[in-house]
Design a protein around this motif. Structure first.
Motif, short mmCIF file in Angstrom:
data_model
loop_
_atom_site.label_atom_id
_atom_site.label_comp_id
_atom_site.label_asym_id
_atom_site.label_seq_id
_atom_site.Cartn_x
_atom_site.Cartn_y
_atom_site.Cartn_z
N GLU A 161 28.65 76.93 79.09
CA GLU A 161 27.72 77.75 79.88
C GLU A 161 26.61 78.32 79.00
O GLU A 161 25.48 78.47 79.45
CB GLU A 161 28.48 78.84 80.63
CG GLU A 161 29.20 78.24 81.85
CD GLU A 161 30.04 79.23 82.65
OE1 GLU A 161 30.25 80.36 82.17
OE2 GLU A 161 30.47 78.83 83.76
N ALA A 162 26.91 78.60 77.75
CA ALA A 162 25.86 79.06 76.82
C ALA A 162 24.85 77.93 76.62
O ALA A 162 23.62 78.17 76.58
CB ALA A 162 26.48 79.48 75.49
N ALA A 207 20.69 77.83 77.79
CA ALA A 207 19.56 77.43 76.93
C ALA A 207 18.88 76.17 77.48
O ALA A 207 17.67 76.01 77.37
CB ALA A 207 20.06 77.17 75.51
N TYR A 208 19.69 75.30 78.06
CA TYR A 208 19.21 73.97 78.46
C TYR A 208 19.85 73.63 79.83
O TYR A 208 20.85 72.92 79.91
CB TYR A 208 19.63 72.97 77.37
CG TYR A 208 19.47 71.50 77.66
CD1 TYR A 208 18.34 70.98 78.29
CD2 TYR A 208 20.47 70.61 77.27
CE1 TYR A 208 18.24 69.61 78.53
CE2 TYR A 208 20.37 69.26 77.49
CZ TYR A 208 19.25 68.76 78.12
OH TYR A 208 19.14 67.41 78.35
N ALA A 214 12.41 73.55 70.66
CA ALA A 214 12.92 74.94 70.63
C ALA A 214 14.26 75.02 71.37
O ALA A 214 15.22 75.64 70.90
CB ALA A 214 11.90 75.88 71.26
N THR A 215 14.32 74.38 72.55
CA THR A 215 15.57 74.39 73.32
C THR A 215 16.68 73.72 72.53
O THR A 215 17.81 74.21 72.45
CB THR A 215 15.36 73.65 74.66
OG1 THR A 215 14.49 74.46 75.44
CG2 THR A 215 16.65 73.41 75.40
N VAL A 229 20.55 74.72 71.28
CA VAL A 229 21.77 73.93 71.55
C VAL A 229 22.48 73.62 70.21
O VAL A 229 23.70 73.74 70.10
CB VAL A 229 21.43 72.63 72.33
CG1 VAL A 229 22.67 71.78 72.52
CG2 VAL A 229 20.78 72.96 73.67
N THR A 230 21.68 73.26 69.22
CA THR A 230 22.25 72.97 67.88
C THR A 230 22.99 74.19 67.36
O THR A 230 24.13 74.09 66.87
CB THR A 230 21.10 72.60 66.90
OG1 THR A 230 20.40 71.49 67.43
CG2 THR A 230 21.62 72.27 65.51
N ASP A 231 22.37 75.36 67.50
CA ASP A 231 23.00 76.59 66.98
C ASP A 231 24.31 76.87 67.70
O ASP A 231 25.30 77.27 67.08
CB ASP A 231 22.04 77.79 67.15
CG ASP A 231 20.81 77.65 66.25
OD1 ASP A 231 20.85 76.82 65.32
OD2 ASP A 231 19.80 78.35 66.51
N ILE A 232 24.33 76.64 69.02
CA ILE A 232 25.57 76.92 69.78
C ILE A 232 26.71 76.03 69.28
O ILE A 232 27.81 76.50 69.01
CB ILE A 232 25.34 76.75 71.30
CG1 ILE A 232 24.35 77.82 71.80
CG2 ILE A 232 26.67 76.84 72.07
CD1 ILE A 232 23.80 77.55 73.20
N TYR A 233 26.43 74.73 69.12
CA TYR A 233 27.50 73.83 68.64
C TYR A 233 27.90 74.18 67.21
O TYR A 233 29.09 74.27 66.89
CB TYR A 233 27.04 72.36 68.73
CG TYR A 233 27.27 71.74 70.10
CD1 TYR A 233 28.50 71.17 70.42
CD2 TYR A 233 26.28 71.73 71.06
CE1 TYR A 233 28.72 70.59 71.67
CE2 TYR A 233 26.48 71.16 72.31
CZ TYR A 233 27.72 70.59 72.62
OH TYR A 233 27.93 70.03 73.85
#
Ligand SMILES: C[S@@+](CC[C@H](N)C(=O)[O-])C[C@H]1O[C@@H](n2cnc3c(N)ncnc32)[C@H](O)[C@@H]1O
Length: 268
Positions: free
Chosen positions: A39-40, A44-45, A201-202, A206-210
């Motif tokens: 969901e995070a 973002a995306y 940017a999006t 997503v990269t940061d969340i993973y």
């Protein structure tokens, strides 16, 4: 390994990519921790659901094209994911009932449900190997693989939404090269890969969340995805955004929503 053994290994303390992907596809085989991380990503995306659906649709079309137009009868699908119908063997066997498919994934939850991947036609064959793409030698040496695939005949290597989980430090290009090296001429590579190209940017979010969830990712540009196909003859239309690779209907999705580079190449 039995399902009960696999169940013991399932780590529900942190999100896993296979289970997050199951959430994106509307499946039921994930836990609360996966749902929260997924969901995070969706916050973002929001088009992650479109991306996941288009990714499956690319796999279906690439499999059919390879079976119908390139005589492929065997597949090695690494990073299979939690079974989602139609699975690759069901698509392949709908064209050629004798198709043989070896599935491999390193997530114990996929192993738990692997029997769903074994429902082959009687003429064909499928098997599942718990394996890590980062160790291609062990994967290729697996006795189960040798039982199902005839390595003297063409094999399609299917790496869908997998290689962005292999950062450059783990030598992703070397891994794909080693996997392709053992396959005979006429074999194929079908690959899809998420990209930041349309909305950097999006995709940084997503990269940061993973990465923060303990799953290192590296989403790549078109040029970097094209490198996986070095030495292969790319089928038309070349490296394309997922929904533009041999579409079999209209898609209302935009390139930024799909954000997947896809391609199919044949080993000369
Ligand atoms: C996004 S899912 C893609 C599933 C399927 N290939 C598809 O495209 O629909 C990525 C899968 O790769 C698996 N995976 C990630 N890293 C892996 C590794 N190092 N070795 C094997 N499988 C891996 C995950 O467990 C997950 O099932």
């Amino acid at each position: 390994m039995t399902s009960s053994h696999a169940a013991r290994d399932i780590d529900t303390s942190r999100p896993h990519s296979a289970r997050m992907y199951d959430y994106y596809l509307g499946g039921k085989d994930h836990f609360e921790v996966d749902k929260q991380a997924a969901e995070a990503v969706a916050e973002a995306y929001p088009a992650i659901f479109v991306c996941a659906r288009e990714n499956r649709a690319f796999m279906h079309r690439a499999t059919r094209v390879l079976a119908r137009e390139h005589g492929i009868r065997q597949w090695l699908d690494i990073g299979t994911g939690i079974p989602t119908e139609p699975n690759l063997h069901q698509v392949a066997q709908s064209v050629v009932p004798e198709a043989r498919v070896v599935y491999a994934d390193n997530d114990p939850l996929v192993l738990k449900y692997a029997e769903r991947l074994m429902r082959s036609t009687t003429q064909g064959r499928t098997t599942y190997i718990e394996a890590d793409v980062n160790d291609p030698a062990s994967l290729l040496d697996s006795p189960e693989l040798a039982e199902v695939l005839d390595m003297n005949r063409p094999v399609a290597l299917s790496l869908n939404a997998l290689m962005h989980f292999v950062p450059d430090a783990q030598d992703p290009y070397g891994i794909v090269e080693r996997l392709l090296a053992v396959l005979p001429s006429g074999s194929a590579l079908a690959l899809s890969h998420c990209t930041p190209d349309f909305d950097p940017a999006t995709w940084q979010k997503v990269t940061d969340i993973y990465n923060n969830a303990g799953t290192p990712v590296q989403f790549r540009s078109k040029q970097d995805v094209a490198r996986f196909f070095d030495g292969l003859d790319l089928l038309e239309p070349g490296i394309s955004v997922g929904h533009r690779w041999r579409p079999d209907g209209e898609s209302s999705a935009t390139d930024a929503e799909v954000s997947l580079w896809t391609g199919v190449g044949i080993k000369p």
